[in-house]
Structures are given as C-alpha cells and as structure tokens.
Design an enzyme around this catalytic site. Structure first.
Site, PDB file in Angstrom:
ATOM      1  CE  LYS A 111      -4.401   0.908   2.364  1.00  0.00           C
ATOM      2  NZ  LYS A 111      -4.835   0.752   3.773  1.00  0.00           N
TER       3      LYS A 111
HETATM    4  C1  E4P Z   1      -8.220   1.623   3.712  1.00  0.00           C
HETATM    5  O1  E4P Z   1      -7.434   0.639   3.417  1.00  0.00           O
HETATM    6  C2  E4P Z   1      -8.054   2.487   5.122  1.00  0.00           C
HETATM    7  O2  E4P Z   1      -7.410   1.504   6.098  1.00  0.00           O
HETATM    8  C3  E4P Z   1      -9.218   2.759   5.733  1.00  0.00           C
HETATM    9  O3  E4P Z   1     -10.602   2.454   4.986  1.00  0.00           O
HETATM   10  C4  E4P Z   1      -9.294   4.265   6.263  1.00  0.00           C
HETATM   11  O4  E4P Z   1     -10.698   4.534   7.043  1.00  0.00           O
HETATM   12  P1  E4P Z   1     -10.796   5.653   8.221  1.00  0.00           P
HETATM   13  O5  E4P Z   1     -11.093   6.850   7.358  1.00  0.00           O
HETATM   14  O6  E4P Z   1     -11.968   5.134   8.852  1.00  0.00           O
HETATM   15  O7  E4P Z   1      -9.352   5.559   9.032  1.00  0.00           O
END
Ligand code: E4P
Length: 216
Positions: free
Chosen positions: A83
C-alpha cells in the site's frame, strides 16, 4: 463484489472469516498501532487466516524508501498488496514495484484525477476514502460514481476498493455503483446482517411454537 475487512485485529478477522464473506484484509499504520504488534508478524498471521489480498502500508514517504519497504513486504507472503500513498513519490514507486511484478494498492485517494492517473500507471487497487470526504461535507460516493464511469469507459484493469466506510449504506451504495471491493470495519460488516424485524420475527416464531410444542 469483494468484501475486505479493514482491521489488523485477529479476533475480528477469524470471526468474519467463519462467516465465509472475507475476501481480503486492508491494514494501515493506525490499525497496526492499535494492536501494538510488529507489522511483519501481524501481516503474516493474517495471511494464515485469509487466503486473499492483504494490504500492508509503507511508512517511508520518499521514493527510494517506499521501493525498499515495498520489496521487503512483498516477500512476506504471496498475497501481499503493498500500500503506497498517492503522492509524486508514491506513483513513481508504483511504477517501479509493478516492473518487479509486485501488487500495489494506492491509498488516500480523494479525487477523480488521482484515480485516473493511478489507473494509467497500472495500480492493481486504488482506495478512495469515502467517509473522510463525507466528514468534510463532500460527497464520497459521488467520487466512486465518477471513477466507475471513467474506468469502464476505458476498460482499465485497476480495481476500485471503496475505503473509509462508515456504515452499511456506504457498502450498499458502492455495490449499486459496481465498485469491485468494499473494505469495512468489523462493526459495519456486523451491522449488515442485523435487522430488528428479523429479531422480532424470530421471537414471534419461537413464542408461537411454544404454544404447540406438546403436540409435536
Ligand atoms: C483503507 O484501506 C483504510 O485503511 C481505511 O479505510 C481508512 O478508513 P478511516 O477513514 O476510517 O480511517
């Protein structure tokens, strides 16, 4: 549509894997920090439970650092998706890691322009954050609609992973739009199965059966 769990918690991952609905897992530095474990150990543990894409995020913000970390993570397990943040260094690192045959999930996507560029650069997954856009009074799901339309016009292979999901309606809307994947926290996945009329109906069935159980 694929369902990913957005967590690094093993109990949650085991629980919902038993439901047979978890196709993959996304993690990020915040989710890993909540577990107070090493990222490498936790990702390897998750990979033993879920046989599908597992996203592991780099900490480096410079190109060289991202490539080094990404190459290292890709060796942890065959299902790792590295990522990377959607930045100038991130898109360069994406191009390099793709040449190595490494799968990449581009994160922190907040605009259609970013999504278009990342598909051209060959991202395997992009993660538009709908909840965080809603939080600032923008329309997260409108962004998903734009990306779905753009990608289908040109048959890009990049998959849309709807992220930052806050409630079941986000999941339904993402499915209605034809997004490939929704990654959600455990509480959202749990809410998808619940309905008060289901509970009420079941209680009524059991109460009615109680009246005639002696003649069964
Ligand atoms: C995506 O891969 C992220 O880990 C995640 O969806 C972030 O979400 P949040 O806005 O609830 O932190």
């Amino acid at each position: 549509m694929q369902f990913f769990l957005d967590t690094a918690n093993l109990d949650q991952i085991k629980k919902f894997s038993d439901w047979g609905v978890v196709d993959g897992v996304t993690t990020n530095p915040t989710l890993i920090s909540k577990e107070n474990v090493s990222q490498e150990d936790r990702i390897k543990e998750i990979a033993k439970i879920v046989n599908g894409p597992i996203s592991s995020e780099v900490i480096a913000t410079d190109y060289e650092g991202m490539v080094i970390e990404g190459r290292k993570m890709a060796k942890w397990h065959k299902n790792i998706y590295v990522k990377l943040p959607t930045t100038e260094a991130g898109i360069r690192a994406l191009t390099t890691l793709k040449k190595d045959g490494i799968k990449v999930n581009m994160t922190l996507v907040f605009s259609a322009g970013q999504a278009l560029l990342l598909a051209k650069a060959g991202a395997d997954l992009i993660s538009p954050f709908v909840g965080r856009l809603d939080d600032i009074a923008e329309d997260g799901m409108a962004l998903i609609a734009e990306i779905v339309a753009m990608y289908s016009n040109y048959n890009f292979d990049t998959k849309i992973l709807v992220a930052s999901i806050r409630h079941p309606r986000h999941v339904i809307d993402a499915a209605m739009l034809g997004a490939h994947v929704a990654t959600m926290p455990a509480d959202v996945l749990e809410k998808l199965i619940k309905h008060p009329l289901t509970d009420k109906g079941l209680a009524q069935f059991l109460a009615d059966f109680e009246k005639v159980k002696n003649i069964q």
